[in-house]
Design a protein around this motif. Structure first.
Motif, PDB file in Angstrom:
ATOM      1  N   GLU A 157      19.709 122.453  27.085  1.00  0.00           N
ATOM      2  CA  GLU A 157      20.567 122.700  25.920  1.00  0.00           C
ATOM      3  C   GLU A 157      21.664 121.651  25.832  1.00  0.00           C
ATOM      4  N   ASN A 158      22.262 121.323  26.980  1.00  0.00           N
ATOM      5  CA  ASN A 158      23.318 120.304  26.986  1.00  0.00           C
ATOM      6  C   ASN A 158      22.753 118.922  26.668  1.00  0.00           C
ATOM      7  N   VAL A 159      21.562 118.657  27.201  1.00  0.00           N
ATOM      8  CA  VAL A 159      20.941 117.356  26.946  1.00  0.00           C
ATOM      9  C   VAL A 159      20.641 117.188  25.461  1.00  0.00           C
ATOM     10  N   SER A 160      20.066 118.216  24.848  1.00  0.00           N
ATOM     11  CA  SER A 160      19.719 118.117  23.431  1.00  0.00           C
ATOM     12  C   SER A 160      20.960 118.103  22.545  1.00  0.00           C
ATOM     13  N   PHE A 161      22.027 118.786  22.960  1.00  0.00           N
ATOM     14  CA  PHE A 161      23.263 118.770  22.174  1.00  0.00           C
ATOM     15  C   PHE A 161      23.884 117.378  22.177  1.00  0.00           C
ATOM     16  N   ALA A 162      23.720 116.669  23.297  1.00  0.00           N
ATOM     17  CA  ALA A 162      24.264 115.311  23.378  1.00  0.00           C
ATOM     18  C   ALA A 162      23.634 114.389  22.339  1.00  0.00           C
ATOM     19  N   GLY A 163      22.412 114.720  21.882  1.00  0.00           N
ATOM     20  CA  GLY A 163      21.767 113.906  20.867  1.00  0.00           C
ATOM     21  C   GLY A 163      22.438 113.993  19.507  1.00  0.00           C
ATOM     22  N   LEU A 164      23.288 115.006  19.314  1.00  0.00           N
ATOM     23  CA  LEU A 164      24.016 115.150  18.048  1.00  0.00           C
ATOM     24  C   LEU A 164      25.403 114.534  18.101  1.00  0.00           C
ATOM     25  N   LEU A 165      25.845 114.141  19.270  1.00  0.00           N
ATOM     26  CA  LEU A 165      27.189 113.603  19.442  1.00  0.00           C
ATOM     27  C   LEU A 165      27.185 112.086  19.315  1.00  0.00           C
ATOM     28  N   PRO A 166      28.347 111.501  19.051  1.00  0.00           N
ATOM     29  CA  PRO A 166      28.413 110.037  18.962  1.00  0.00           C
ATOM     30  C   PRO A 166      28.204 109.389  20.325  1.00  0.00           C
ATOM     31  N   THR A 167      27.711 108.179  20.300  1.00  0.00           N
ATOM     32  CA  THR A 167      27.561 107.390  21.519  1.00  0.00           C
ATOM     33  C   THR A 167      28.530 106.222  21.459  1.00  0.00           C
ATOM     34  N   VAL A 168      29.143 105.923  22.583  1.00  0.00           N
ATOM     35  CA  VAL A 168      30.111 104.830  22.689  1.00  0.00           C
ATOM     36  C   VAL A 168      29.618 103.881  23.773  1.00  0.00           C
ATOM     37  N   ALA A 169      29.600 102.586  23.438  1.00  0.00           N
ATOM     38  CA  ALA A 169      29.132 101.586  24.391  1.00  0.00           C
ATOM     39  C   ALA A 169      30.077 100.394  24.368  1.00  0.00           C
ATOM     40  N   ALA A 170      30.373  99.860  25.534  1.00  0.00           N
ATOM     41  CA  ALA A 170      31.191  98.655  25.664  1.00  0.00           C
ATOM     42  C   ALA A 170      30.341  97.560  26.297  1.00  0.00           C
ATOM     43  N   THR A 171      30.384  96.378  25.680  1.00  0.00           N
ATOM     44  CA  THR A 171      29.638  95.240  26.211  1.00  0.00           C
ATOM     45  C   THR A 171      30.576  94.047  26.358  1.00  0.00           C
ATOM     46  N   GLY A 172      30.358  93.281  27.362  1.00  0.00           N
ATOM     47  CA  GLY A 172      31.148  92.072  27.592  1.00  0.00           C
ATOM     48  C   GLY A 172      30.232  90.922  27.991  1.00  0.00           C
ATOM     49  N   SER A 203      28.457 104.889  17.638  1.00  0.00           N
ATOM     50  CA  SER A 203      27.351 105.222  16.741  1.00  0.00           C
ATOM     51  C   SER A 203      27.272 106.739  16.607  1.00  0.00           C
ATOM     52  N   GLN A 204      27.248 107.224  15.373  1.00  0.00           N
ATOM     53  CA  GLN A 204      27.220 108.665  15.107  1.00  0.00           C
ATOM     54  C   GLN A 204      26.067 109.007  14.168  1.00  0.00           C
ATOM     55  N   PRO A 205      25.097 109.849  14.644  1.00  0.00           N
ATOM     56  CA  PRO A 205      24.040 110.286  13.729  1.00  0.00           C
ATOM     57  C   PRO A 205      24.624 111.152  12.613  1.00  0.00           C
ATOM     58  N   LEU A 206      24.300 110.816  11.389  1.00  0.00           N
ATOM     59  CA  LEU A 206      24.732 111.600  10.244  1.00  0.00           C
ATOM     60  C   LEU A 206      23.639 112.553   9.764  1.00  0.00           C
ATOM     61  N   PHE A 207      22.418 112.107   9.829  1.00  0.00           N
ATOM     62  CA  PHE A 207      21.291 112.943   9.421  1.00  0.00           C
ATOM     63  C   PHE A 207      20.109 112.591  10.312  1.00  0.00           C
TER      64      PHE A 207
END
Length: 460
Positions: free
Chosen positions: A56-71, A108-112
């Motif tokens: 349930e927690n894993v699948s809920f994370a798919g609806l949340l935004p992802t943040v990534a830092a690259t250098g 990145s945030q899924p909208l639909f």
């Protein structure tokens, strides 16, 4: 006899006071709790439950935004030389050097995204099913615990019946020996008396061995040593009364743990179907990023050439699946068949549970009448045996009549033991079929303990 047996329709089984080497608990409820802590299957199911609930927690994370830092850092040192057959083209050799460094933070945030949404619902369904599977494991443990105790009580009752019969055969052998010495008994009577005693003594050895094995089985269930258990109260027939009509129990089929598990499986399959069926749908994602990059090309004593780039970037990404080689279609069809299977299995469980309730209910009703009749039969067999002994003692009867009467009493008593054990098993089955809380059953059974101890000879 069977020790004393247990309770009204919702009860299930004898109670036991046990002494465990590893447990401070010394009563039926306490030992049951010890088994809950020690039973390896329950431990394994608990781990599986926690694992599946994470979905349930894993699948809920798919609806949340992802943040990534690259250098990044990049250094370039490159010689450029041009060689040509044309006299008009003359390019001197050059050294190209640069030093670049930068970083970016992107959100990145899924909208639909319907597959992610249905995956979240599937994760919740899987987590709910994990809880029901844990309940099912508890039902199985309780069933094993109570059934193992029934086996101990049954074996102990058989041992008592054999011991009482040995006493009777011993007395008969002594009487026949005295009569044979006086010339009042035939040699065949004395030989038969000795043979009957030898056979029943051998039966006692087997019965005691079975009793020890029954203790080992209970120790395996609770994973703890047992020295003794309590016997039962002796008013079994009075306690085992079924007051409710059959329709009352048939209505409770939906509480059955296996039916609830089949419902949970169907819900999971339904969410899988929805997720796979939505793979063809477009998805919309919003992206936001901030970057800061530095490029330095000031080498070889050249004039300063530095470039600084920083700022934000915002984008909306639309993804429309067009073709995947038929993968999405096949996955959707596969999920549809799995849903159909889960639906049919749920219907089958309903019919099977209701049929089992009817069968167990009928067996319980018949069992009550059978136990009462068996008690009357035993009383009659005792009277017949007493009469046969008197007739043989006075010389007007045959010893074979005594043997047959004693054998009949022994067999009828064993039948009563079996009927009581079968009745208790059916009571337990009715509890399980109607979804009664196992701990409630244990709580009620704990009120029916006796002070008589059944010793475990292996513990001494």
């Amino acid at each position: 006899m069977f020790g004393g047996f247990v309770k009204h329709v919702k009860l299930v089984m004898p109670i036991v006071l046990m002494y465990s080497c590893f447990a401070s608990a010394n009563d039926f409820k306490g030992l049951y709790e010890v088994g809950i802590k020690n039973n390896l299957r329950l431990k394994a199911q608990t781990s599986q439950q926690q694992s599946e609930k994470q979905q349930e927690n894993v699948s809920f994370a798919g609806l949340l935004p992802t943040v990534a830092a690259t250098g990044s850092w990049n250094y370039l040192n490159q010689n450029n030389a041009v060689h040509s057959d044309s006299y008009l083209l003359s390019v001197p050799d050059q050294l190209n050097q640069s030093d670049q460094m930068g970083y970016e933070i992107a959100v990145s945030q899924p909208l639909f995204n319907m597959p992610s949404y249905h995956a979240f619902n599937e994760g919740k369904a899987v987590a709910a099913r994990a809880d029901i599977q844990m309940e099912f494991a508890m039902y199985e443990y309780t069933n094993q615990y109570i059934q193992s105790y029934i086996n101990i009580a049954t074996m102990q009752s058989r041992v008592k019946n054999i011991e009482q019969t040995i006493i009777a055969y011993t007395n008969q052998k002594q009487l026949i020996t005295e009569q044979y010495t006086s010339g009042l008994a035939k040699p065949s009577d004395l030989a038969q008396a000795k043979a009957e005693l030898a056979i029943i003594e051998a039966d006692l050895i087997v019965a005691k061995n079975n009793l020890n094995l029954a203790f080992e089985q209970l120790e395996l269930v609770i994973q703890s040593d047992i020295k003794a258990i309590e016997g039962f109260k002796d008013n079994f027939a009075e306690l085992a009364v079924i007051n409710q009509p059959l329709g009352h129990y048939l209505k409770q089929f939906s509480n059955n743990i296996q039916y609830r598990l089949s419902e949970a499986n169907m819900k999971v399959a339904n969410q899988q179907l929805k997720r796979n069926a939505s793979l063809w749908m477009p998805s919309v994602t919003a992206n936001l990023s901030y970057s800061d990059n530095h490029l330095d090309r000031s080498f070889n004593y050249q004039p300063g050439n530095r470039v600084y780039q920083d700022g934000f970037a915002v984008s909306i990404q639309l993804r429309v699946p067009l073709y995947s080689g038929g993968r999405d279609t096949y996955m959707s069809q596969s999920a549809a068949y799995e849903f159909e299977q889960a639906k049919y299995l749920k219907q089958f469980q309903q019919h099977q549970i209701q049929q089992s309730i009817k069968s167990v209910y009928s067996s319980l009703k018949a069992g009550i009448a059978s136990i009462a009749a068996r008690k009357n039969t035993i009383a009659a067999a005792k009277a017949v045996l007493t009469n046969a002994r008197q007739e043989y003692t006075t010389g007007i009867g045959q010893y074979i009549d005594v043997v047959n009467s004693q054998s009949r009493l022994f067999d009828e008593t064993n039948q009563l033991i079996e009927e009581k054990a079968r009745f208790l098993s059916n009571l337990m089955s009715l509890d399980r079929l109607t979804g009664k809380d196992p701990k409630q059953t244990i709580e009620q059974l704990s009120l029916l303990t006796n002070q008589e101890k059944i010793a475990n000879e292996n513990a001494f």
